[in-house]
Each structure stands twice: as structure tokens, then as C-alpha cells.
Design an enzyme around this catalytic site. Structure first.
Site, PDB file in Angstrom:
ATOM      1  N   ARG A 180      22.237  49.816  51.517  1.00  0.00           N
ATOM      2  CA  ARG A 180      21.463  50.956  51.011  1.00  0.00           C
ATOM      3  C   ARG A 180      21.338  52.067  52.055  1.00  0.00           C
ATOM      4  NH1 ARG A 180      18.466  50.675  46.480  1.00  0.00           N
ATOM      5  NH2 ARG A 180      16.592  51.649  47.277  1.00  0.00           N
ATOM      6  N   SER A 268      22.207  25.320  19.036  1.00  0.00           N
ATOM      7  CA  SER A 268      23.314  25.435  18.098  1.00  0.00           C
ATOM      8  C   SER A 268      22.793  24.899  16.790  1.00  0.00           C
ATOM      9  CB  SER A 268      24.492  24.599  18.602  1.00  0.00           C
ATOM     10  OG  SER A 268      25.355  24.301  17.535  1.00  0.00           O
ATOM     11  N   LYS A 274      21.937  20.056  21.148  1.00  0.00           N
ATOM     12  CA  LYS A 274      22.492  20.768  22.308  1.00  0.00           C
ATOM     13  C   LYS A 274      21.428  21.558  23.055  1.00  0.00           C
ATOM     14  CE  LYS A 274      26.496  21.970  23.223  1.00  0.00           C
ATOM     15  NZ  LYS A 274      27.719  22.774  23.417  1.00  0.00           N
ATOM     16  N   ASN A 276      22.179  24.070  25.686  1.00  0.00           N
ATOM     17  CA  ASN A 276      23.147  24.812  26.499  1.00  0.00           C
ATOM     18  C   ASN A 276      22.473  25.588  27.624  1.00  0.00           C
ATOM     19  OD1 ASN A 276      25.407  24.046  25.000  1.00  0.00           O
ATOM     20  ND2 ASN A 276      24.998  25.621  23.472  1.00  0.00           N
ATOM     21  N   ARG A 307      42.984  64.155  48.576  1.00  0.00           N
ATOM     22  CA  ARG A 307      42.411  63.582  47.337  1.00  0.00           C
ATOM     23  C   ARG A 307      43.434  62.638  46.738  1.00  0.00           C
ATOM     24  NH1 ARG A 307      40.289  67.773  44.693  1.00  0.00           N
ATOM     25  NH2 ARG A 307      38.781  67.434  46.358  1.00  0.00           N
TER      26      ARG A 307
END
Lengths: 422, 422, 422, 422
Positions: A180, A268, A274, A276, A307
Site C-alpha cells: 500500500r 443438495s 450432503k 458441502n 508506451r
């Protein structure tokens, strides 16, 4: 959040999304800042900076039209400048885009976007590291099996695992803070001399930096791209750390392992059982795009003369994508760690999965170490009877954790101490 | 130099070449350092460190045999350790590879190799930047045409071009100095706890760092790969800067441009007129391999749990290649800049190539600026008669150089000043 | 095998290793073939082709010396040609390198190396696919749990898994066969016109192709690099398929899963219980280097005018690495599949790990499908009692395999049928 | 064209832009096609296919909302399916998404998008190659200087340059035609068995392929990604060829070279003399993004078991970007070649730039060849007097073109002949 698009829930979940609107805002901010700087340098009438700033607002511009007009010049700035000049009164006109070339505006806009993104990412990383620190503290002494090459090896603690994550998050945060400080305006005019501003070039550059809150570089960097590389690398470090954590979570969350799960796993409808690890998967889906983007950005540093003919243009989309992905990943890793559910029952059970074969190293040490002890233990393992029973020794994972606690403490101390996040 | 191979003159011209012999030396240095650290920690008999160090010399090992044996274990360390144990007397044996896992040895060896390479690269960059500073100083006021998108644009100076190179070289050097401070031993044992060393793990780690002249990290970093990324990124910054300079040289050295040439251009027996920028071409042939290598190294940061199943292994060759290329490129860029021949006669001639059309911006400024002046100049350019004649004004590239001198001075000052190379 | 180096057991296990010796052999084969072609075209005295061929043997050349001399010209061919001319008698001299430029020799040598590598890889892939076919046939009806996002989903068969591997191996093989047909000599002289050969250029090119067993292209391809890309892409397809299989093996071999293991897993003296999937890990360590290499090779297609200034040079090392890795991976995947141990007991046990929750989809179907059925099943799953018991229905993974068998048969039929491997 | 965005004039100039709207259309086309296939297979009531098709139109869906909902499931399909089910009447509902998993819909949508893109690209390439053929024919005998390593080498013809471009465009076209034949539906259900469809899986898959105009694969390819790689590689070949042409154009259009220019070069209000090769630069800005995208797509082939946890997701954005860029580049290369202005006066002048030193090879040949002749010529070149005068021989680039004409004819013949574009 409507502008995040069809895959926004997966790849654009952060505070910052670098879409066309964000680019337009940044380009206009640079043009407005330049007009104010030009006025302050006495090169345009009083009030012209404010006049330009007043009209340099997104609602005055049509992105699609600017995009269309970009075809002829190779970038959208000339059309934007023309419209800006038309919008501002006669007096303001002399301040518009004064002394600048398109690349000045685009490169400085990239720095403003980079500033936004790294700001958002550092904020999320700080919170993510707080969660990692909490996990490290709570589970400082929770034994689990360590796995090397995806095979059970020897015991570790979940605290040590979390301490490793923490250390990565802290180091990623530090890298971003450094990056930064390097974000600077690019202002060189047609070929880097600012000749159109006579002797006033460096002064306008300095004022522009002041207006935009960016650093003023020693000289224009239009074809010296390290500032671009620095922000890309710093963000890549952050996504690399997040990717490692997400990979660990997907592995530890496997049905057969079950040691961690997400706070709110994906379901699901067809498979109600499930759970996940949807956030970890989305993180991996994002972080795995980064090496390719980094390759493009790095290759683009080979800029021709005053450039680049293509290399510069090739940066814009990969940077937009990297910025959006990094912000998204930072938010997701913060979410993931915040809510991570740790199942120490399963950890304990998995430690016993090979009976006590994973304590072979401990057994050998207890038997005096050296090749003879190792052979003895090797035979015992092959017998498929618990080592405890064959060898008649007490084996306990909780007593074979070496410096796990000390390492965890060291990571926590560094995190909390003056040298980090202070 | 015989080990540099068939393409060594192109890709391995630096002081450091990371071939198998360099790896073997580094692996043995780590094993020897570990033995001494173990002895110092009181875990092995006096003299065992020295005994191991004495036999841990390359001539005692057969690279081909170690390579062959690596197939079964996935890396060459176990075979090396076995041979080392056999070579050392009974006393030394207890110090050999004590508490370590293969990854500890390989990762720490990478840090030793990184230390060598970054040492060599920083030394060359410092000399290269002296040459760039010399060019910037001598040619501070030498006008040449600036070229954007490979088209003649407005005048610049060769001093400003060299100042841009200088600034890049200085920033690359600084990045490497920072990266060097992050090089640390990796020492964690089987899964990062150093359990085989009981409570002595951190102490041995600290002593090992001391023995090898590396930093001691807060905790093992076997699956937190930012230290690997940091050295790779720092080297990629350096090659990016070199690639930009080499690209400029190939373009300025074109037969039709002829503004610079290498001290000792490559020839062709069939084409005696050719003056190939052979060093610049070799640099580009090297730097263009870096983005792909960086992609692989960055992707490898996604390490699974306590040891990556493939990602770790995928680092070794790209790191070796990057290290060798970076050292080679650093030497070549130093050579290139040292001997660069600048042809200011051609620079002056090229400034006149479009008659004075490249001074259109200057003409418009002299005519008072603004759209009307630009239109007037535009018509004059279209007429194909020199602007001077059509517009009756005096045009001179040497008086349209804006801040070129000031920027050159700023780069030189930063280079010489306390904040750089001090 | 001694030339494979310190990491040869991991990355260079194939029949073909593209090291400096392989390059030298290929370069000499091209020069010798060219001399014979030149003689056959009547441009050099009878016997000169044989004379050059006789001396164009590796033992007459010192790789280190050639490498050293490459620095000045940017490649090792000029030095090699000079030595070749000195070695051959006066008569042979007129045939040496006649009409050629260095790039002709290097590019054609790459094609010879590509021919070797693709030959070795196709042979290994054919055997690997036989093993995959065998596994698919034997385990056509062996149920195991399917895993999506690393979570247990619904049953599949191991036969179907192996059929997917088989299909990939067959398609990779086919791509390589096509790529082999595109391997052609590059012969264009200084800038692609073969002007030094007067009208005989195309005839010599045709004869050279004949001598080397390569195709004769319509025109020189020195700066049209699709033939290079084609071989790289075909090899990348093969390594991609191998990487997928190796990833599956590492996951299925996890201690907690235990469904497959390598014939001869890697061990650890300190951890005698470990059964590392060393071959799969080595494959992944290799395949993960490929995307980065491919990026470099693809980027190098942007060749400038009649010879690229850097992009061409940047191809040599990535191609050598890709060739060596691809051959190694092909051998390893053949080895891996040949000896893969399948544990159908663990497969059956893992199918029951979630009791019968992974049969939720089957249960919903048996209950008539639709949202109501899914809700009913969802509640049952949440109750943590086996679905069988809650719902009073018979659930059996072996009866919920859909088209697994049919798909397996289709892959086997395609493999055996006339359209593949015929 | 309004949806092309702020940089659309640079990166999205083709007939096909893969934005969210294109994705939504493709996802809905797959769902509609599936419903019709399910009906045809007798698994849903008559009319249900039409009913789903009628409501599966973009205006019924809100992209932002779908994107938002994608967060939980990791992709936008579940939300889309839910809304589709609500939109369709009770009867249609049974046909919606029947037997499918999200990946089936997304992967098949990718194939539809790939079909569109490759269709657009092949059409543009065919026109581009007609232009290249025209240039090759017209300039078959126009001499120009050949340049190697950016240095003047020996004469070539512009016809030969254009023939090389033509050959690349034709080979890229052929690769795409082959790739198009491999585009196939992906349909496997939850884990590749289509178990939810009982025995009807393969039949529905076949009908779905028919409905969508795609091939029916032997078995589901959800984790065997060669079809994805094939389309990516075929498009990368096309962009590689375009990048080479654009690079040549930027170099030949340099102010100092001036041998070609674009029909409609980009200007600069501040620099009215500039004639920027804006289209060539935009092409390079696009093609240089491809190697990185390719790296990501290739790496993603390492799919875990029955559904990749991240690798699959990482494909979506790079594929969208590659598709959009490839279509854009194809349109741009067609435009560039269509209007390319060739300046044979400058070509003739540049041939004389080194006086006749570039005819050194011709001179040596005329003097009988061999080292002696070469030495004589070398001295003459060094004298800086034209070779013609020193050596008293007639030198003419037009008589030192070797097989340039023959190679040009061969490329044209292949282009026109039955084996290409027939």
C-alpha cells in the site's frame, strides 16, 4: 449487490468488485483530481478544478458509448475526456486532462482501485487472523493426527494447524501494508517528460498525488511496472494463504474424516445428507485463477520504450479479475474461519484409526531410539496388533506433541505483539 | 564453467547455477549444520557435529545413485541420509538427520540456494545500476524521439530512458534485500511438532538457523509457503526490469533505428553486416520463461495439511530454473549496460525523420494551445511541409523536454542518496 | 540411467530424457541428414553426406565447450557447425550446414526430440489404458461411494471410475497420434527463402524430410509456431489425464478411505505404518509443472518477423522439461495402473459410513420422487436413524447404479473397437 | 453492442461476447433441451418439454438474484432450477432438470458457448485468410528486407510474409473445425451414473445431444476434461497466429520502417502525426492474456473423483474470457488484414538502407561461395562502401529470393486446394 453478476455469489463476494462502474469512478476521480491540481498549480482559472469535479460523476457518462469509442484509440480515456470537456464550462476546459496522456489516467486509476482493494483485503485478513488466533488458542492442546502426503503420520494439535494458518494470514497482511505504501500516481504526459506543462510538470504531479492520497514517485513509471507487480504479488500472497486454508478445510471436512465443517455448509436437494464445504470450494475456485493472472501481469512488465504496444493493455482485465477475486477470497476466508466447526470427537477417533501405528515414532523413542528400536517397532506394526500390546509400553498421542504448544504460543505472541497488527 | 551445459552460454551465465551439484552441496550443508546444532543442544556426543560435517562432502556421494533411489521415497534425502549414517562413525550417527524429515532438509536447502542466488543477483544489479546511472548522467540532455505504441511521439532524452532503467534496477535491488531478510530454516520433523526431539525442538531449530546463517522462524513453514513465494517474486521483479531494458535495447538497436548497440554484438558468418543484440536477446529468452515458472510456484502454495502431495515436489525444478535464470539475467544486464554504445547522431537524425511533425504538441503550445491551435497544427501536419515553415514558428526538440532533466536528476539522487544503496 | 540426475527418480523416469546429450544427438542427426540431402540434390560431391554423417557423432563434441561458445551467437549451432566443418574432409565441407541457419537445425531437432517423446508416451499410454481397461472390466459391478466436492454423494462403481480413466488415456493417445503426423522439418535458410540454395531449396527440404523421417511442410515455419504448440498441447493433454488419475489415487489411498493402494507404496523409516502413494505423488509433482510450461510455450508463438528475438529462445528449456516430464509421467501412470491394489472391502465399508444417507436419492425415487418424497427423506436423514428403518423401504447401493455398467461397457467397447487403438 | 462494457472496443469486438446474459441463455437452452429429451424418452407427460421451453427464457430470470443465490450452492443452477420449476405448470415440473446435476447443465452450457464462439471464429478466420491470400498473391514478387532478431538480414518478399500468415490462419481454422466435432453434452447426474433415471440415462443423454446439436459422448466427462482443453487449445492456436501477425504489423508499421499501415490508424489529438496501429495493439492486448488463461484451464483438469472441489469452478471465468477474447481477436485480425496498406516504396528504400550489405550472402555466392568468398565479402562490408562497387559484381535483391515465390505458391495452393477450406 446486483452488479456482481451470475457467478457473483462464488467469485465476487467481497466489499470491492472491480467492474466497469468501479473503473469509471476511478478514471473520473483521476481526471477531477488532475483538474484541481492544475488549478492549484496556477495553470487554470480559479474554480476550474471544482467545475471539473462537479461534472466528473458517473451519471454523466454512458459506459457502453465510451466502450464503443475506445475501439479507435485503444482505450476509453480519449472519449471520456472529450465528453468531460463538453460538460464543463469554457473556464474549466483548460484544466481538463491538462498535460496528461491516457496512460496517466488509467495507471493512476489502477492505483486508486488497488488502494480500495488492498484496504478491503487487509481489513478482512485482520478479522480472519483474529478467528485463526481464537482457534489456535482454544485448540492449543487438542490432539489430532497429522497427515503427510494425505497419509496419517504422527500426532499434531489442531492449535498448531490454526497457528500455521494464523501465521500465513499475518504475513499476508504485512505484505499488503507494505504494498500500500508503494501506490503512487503515474503522470508523465505523452512520453514521460510532461513537456506540455513546461516547467510545472513535477509540481502538478506532486499536487495530483496530494489530491488523490497516493504517493508521488521520483519519476513516471509508465513503462517500469514494478508498482503493478507489487500489488499483484501482495494480493497473490493473500490468496495463496487462503487457498492453503481452504484446501485443508475441504480435506478435513471429507465425510470419512469429518474433523471440521463449515458453519453453514451447502446442501443438495437430491442429497439431503450432503454438507458441502461451499465456501472453501468457492475460495479454491477463486485462488486457482490467480497463478495464470499473475503470469499475464508479470509478462506485461516487458513494456516497449515509452508506451507498450499490447503489454500495457493486457494488464487491465487480469488486474480487474485479480482485484475482485482477492477481495472476494478475503471475505470468504474471514467467513470460513469465523464459523468453522471443530469436531474433536472425530479428531480423537481418527487418531485411533490405525490403532496406535501412528505412534510408532513415539514407541521407537521410548524403546531407546536407533535402528534396533525402529526395527522392533516396524515388526510390531506389521503384526497388526496395537503397538501398546506388542511392546508393552504406554503410548499416548497427547504426550507426543513435541513443540506443538510452543509453536502455537509463538504464533499467537507474534500476532498479538508489537511487531504485528500493533 | 563446464557444468553449464549446451545452452549455458544463453541461460546460465551468472555466478550461480543451480544444478544437481549445487543441490547436493546445499542438502549436505543442511545435514551437517543440523548435526552440529544437535550436538550443541546436547543431544549427541561431542564431536559428532564435526564428524558428520567431515563426511558430508559432495565427493562422498553419487548423484546418479541418489537420484535412482529417490524414486521409492519421492525425494533424494532418505538415500542421502542412509549413506551419511554409514559414512560417519557410530558416535556421529545419533546426530545425523536427528528429528528431521526430508522436507526440512530440502526446504532449508532451498533457502541456502536462494541466499546464494539473491546474493549474486544483488551484486550484479548494483553494478548494473551504476552503469545505468552513468548513462543517465552523460545523456541527461541528449534528445531522442520518444516512441509510444512503437510510433514516434514527442521528444525525450536518452538520460530519461536510462533513469527509468536505473529506477527499476534500484527498486528490484531493494526488493531482493528485503526478501533476503526473510530466508529462514524450515525444521519441523515428521509433521511440524519436532516431537522426536522432546522439548528440545525449538532450541535445535534456533541453533540450526545460527549454524546456517538463516533466520529462525516463529514456527515451521512446511505448508505455509510465503517464504518461497517471496524469493520467487523478488527475483521475478528483477527479471522483469531486465526484460524491459533488453526489449528497449532490441528495439533501439534495430537496423532502421540504430540508436544503441551492444559493445560486442553477435555476428553471422553468412551475413557479415549483422550486429545482433545477442545479450539482449538472451536476456529476453530467459525473462520470458519466468511468468510460467512463477505460475507454477504460486500454485504450489496450496499445500495439503502437513505435507503437500505433489505441490511441494512441483516447486523444485521451477525454483532451480528461476534461480539459474535470474543469476544469468543479472550478469547479462550488467554486461549489457556496461558496454552499451549510444549513437547520438542517429538519435538526432531520427528526431528529424518526420521532419518536425513530432513537435506538433510544441507547435500547438506555442500557438497558444487549445482546440484552435491543435486544428491549425493538424492541418499543417497533413500538408506534409515542415511545421516550422507552414506556421512560421521556431521548433526545437531540445526546448520541448519538459521535466526530463528534473526526473533524471531525481532518479540519480535517489540512487545516490541515503535511501538507496547507501 | 545415471544422467537422470538427483531428482531423476521423481521427474525423469521415462524412456526419454531430454538432456544436453539428447539435444546434441538430435542436432547432429539434423546436420548429418542435411548433408545427405544436399548430396542427393547434387549440390555436394558423392560421399560427402556419408562423410559428414560419420563425424557427426556425439563423442566428437564437447557439450561444455559448445555451451560456452553459444554465448556470442545466442545458440550452440554455429560452434557445432564450425567443429563439424573442421572434422570432415575438404570434400564433405561443402555439404555441411548448406543453405541452413541455426534455427533450421534447432527447430528440426525439436521435431526429432518430439518424435522420440511422443513415441515413448504413446507406447506407455497404450499399456496404461490396457490396465485401466482390465480394472474397468474386473470391477464393472463393484460398488463404491461416489464423492463430489470431496463429500460422499451417491454410489458409483469402481468400474466406472476406471472407465473414465480409460477414456481419458485413449483420448490422450489419439491426440498424440494426430500430433505425430504434423511433425515436420523446418528448413528456410537465413530468412525463410533458402536463397543460398538457388532454385534447389524446396528439393533439399523434401530430401531432408525423407532422410529424417519427418513430414515436409508447405513452407518454412520458423515464425509460425503451431507445430510446436501442437506437440506441447498433445503432451499436456496426456499429463492432464495422468494428473486426474493420480489425484484420484492419492484421495482414495488416504488412510481414512483406504480403497486403493499402490503396488509398492513408499515407506518411512520413522513411520513404519506409512504407505505413501509415492508414484501418484511423483506424477502430481510433474503434471503440476505443465500449465506454467505451456503458458511459456504458448506465449512464445508471438514471433517477430523472420526470427524471434527471445521468444524462440524461450521455448528450448520449457520444451525440454515438458518432454522429459511427459515421458516420465507416462511411465509412472503405466506403473501405477499396472499394480493398483483395489480394496473392495473398504469400498463396501465406506458405502455404509453414513449408514444409508447416501441412498437418499434412491429412497426419494422409491417413495415416488418429487418434492414431497424429498422432504420425507430429508427429515429421515436429519433423524440420524438409517433411512431403511425410518422409511421402511429396502435400500441397496448395488441397485442404484443407473447406467454405470452401460457406460463402463461403452468405454471398453470404444477402447477395443476399430475406432481406437485398432 | 451496449453490453460490451468500458473496454469492449478493445477486448470484445467479436460477434460473440460471453457475458452473464450469454451464460443465462446457454443454461436455459440446456434445461429446455433436457426437458424435451425427458419427454421424448417417455419420462414426462406430453407437452412438458414445450412447457419448460416456453418459460426457459432470459426475461423470466434475474441474473443478480441468481448470482446472489449461487453463494450457498457454489453455482447458479440450483436457484435457476427452482425458479424454472415455479414458472412451469404442474405437468412440466417432472421434466425440469430431471436426472441432472448442476455440473451437467454448466458443462453442457459451456459446450453450447464453445460452439457459438468457434463458429464465429472460424467464419472470421476464413475471411482473414482470404485477405492474407490476396496479399500473398499481389505481393508474390515484392521484395522487402527480411529481419532476424530485429536486424536486417537478407531479402524476402512481402508475398512470403503474407503466405506465412495465411498458412497459420488456415492451420488455426482446421484445428477449430476438428475441435468443433468434439463438442458433446455432459450428462451424468449426481455422480456420473444417471441413477435417478433408472435404465433410461443413456437414452436421455442421446436425445439431449440431439436436441442441442452436440455430440453424445461414450460416457459422462464431468471429471475428464479433455473436451474443455480441446476447445481452449484450438482457440489458443488461433489467437497465437493472430498475435504473430499483429506483432509483425506493429513492427513493420514503426515510423522508422513504414512498410505497412492499418487502413484506419488510431490518432491522437495532441499528436496529429501519429498513426497508431490500434487494431494490432488491441489484438496483442488480447492475445497476451491467453497463455495465463490456458494455464488455469489446463491446471483445472486435475479434477477430484466425481466432482472437483474448486478446479471445476476455476474454469468458468477463464473460459468466458478466452471465448470473448478469441472472438474479438478473430474479428480484429480479419479487419486488420482486410484493410492493410502495403507501402512498397518504403520496402524498396529499406532494402537499400544498409546500401547492399544485406546482399552479402548473394555476393559470397556469386564469388563462388566458401570461406574465401565470405572473407572477401566480410572485408568489403567493413569498408562501408557498397559491395557492388568494391567487388565489381551485380547485386540485386530481386534475384536473391530463392524459393520465396515457390513457397508462396505452395501456401496459396494449399489454401485453395481440396485439402483446405474446400
Amino acid at each position: 449487490m446486483s452488479e456482481r453478476g451470475l457467478f457473483g455469489g462464488v467469485f465476487a463476494r467481497g466489499a470491492v468488485v472491480i467492474d466497469d462502474a468501479a473503473w469509471l469512478r476511478a478514471l473520473l476521480a483521476v481526471e477531477a483530481g488532475l483538474a484541481r491540481a492544475v488549478e492549484r498549480a496556477g495553470l487554470a482559472p480559479p474554480g476550474s478544478g471544482a467545475a471539473v469535479t462537479a461534472v466528473a460523476v458517473p451519471q454523466n457518462f454512458d459506459i457502453a458509448e465510451l466502450g464503443e469509442l475506445a475501439a479507435r484509440t485503444g482505450n476509453p480515456v480519449p472519449a471520456l475526456v472529450r465528453q468531460l470537456s463538453e460538460l464543463v464550462g469554457e473556464d474549466g476546459k483548460t484544466a481538463v486532462h491538462r498535460g496528461a496522456t491516457s496512460q496517466d489516467i488509467i495507471d493512476t486509476a489502477v492505483m486508486l482501485l488497488a488502494d480500495q482493494v488492498t484496504g478491503a483485503v487487509t481489513a478482512e485478513l485482520r478479522e480472519a487472523s483474529q478467528s485463526a488466533a481464537r482457534l489456535a488458542r482454544i485448540h492449543r492442546d487438542t490432539p489430532m493426527i497429522g497427515r503427510t502426503l494425505l497419509q496419517q503420520a504422527v500426532p499434531v494439535t489442531f492449535g498448531l494447524v490454526a497457528a500455521g494458518w494464523l501465521n500465513g494470514l499475518d504475513e499476508a497482511w504485512e505484505g499488503l501494508i507494505t504494498a500500500r505504501s508503494r501506490m503512487a500516481v503515474q503522470f508523465g504526459g505523452a512520453a514521460g517528460t510532461l513537456a506540455a506543462l513546461g516547467d510545472s510538470g513535477p509540481e502538478v504531479a506532486r499536487l495530483l498525488a496530494e489530491e488523490l492520497g497516493l504517493a508521488a514517485p521520483e519519476l513516471p513509471w509508465h513503462t517500469q511496472r514494478l508498482r503493478i507487480l507489487d500489488v499483484a504479488f501482495a494480493l497473490a500472497r493473500a490468496t495463496a494463504v487462503a487457498g492453503k486454508i481452504a484446501r485443508d478445510v475441504t480435506l478435513l471436512a471429507q465425510t470419512e474424516v469429518g474433523e471440521v465443517s463449515e458453519a453453514d455448509p451447502g446442501g443438495s436437494s437430491a442429497m439431503p445428507h450432503k454438507r458441502n464445504p461451499a465456501t472453501a470450494v468457492a475460495i479454491l475456485g477463486s485462488t486457482r485463477q490467480v497463478p495464470g493472472l499473475l503470469a499475464t501481469i508479470t509478462a506485461s512488465a516487458e513494456s516497449e520504450l515509452q508506451r507498450a504496444a499490447g503489454a500495457w493493455h493486457a494488464e487491465w482485465q487480469p488486474l480487474s479479475q485479480l482485484f475482485t477475486l482477492a477481495s472476494s477470497v478475503a471475505t470468504q476466508i474471514r467467513t470460513l474461519l469465523e464459523g468453522l466447526v471443530v469436531n474433536d470427537t472425530r479428531m480423537a477417533a481418527n487418531l485411533e484409526a490405525t490403532k496406535d501405528a501412528t505412534l510408532a515414532e513415539q514407541a521407537a523413542t521410548l524403546l531407546g531410539g536407533g535402528p534396533r528400536a525402529r526395527d522392533q517397532v516396524g515388526e510390531a506394526v506389521a503384526s497388526d496388533v496395537p503397538l501398546r500390546d506388542v511392546l508393552g509400553i504406554e503410548l499416548d498421542p497427547a504426550r507426543y506433541l513435541g513443540a506443538a504448544g510452543a509453536f502455537t504460543d509463538a504464533a499467537l505472541e507474534a500476532h498479538e505483539g508489537g511487531n504485528r497488527h500493533g
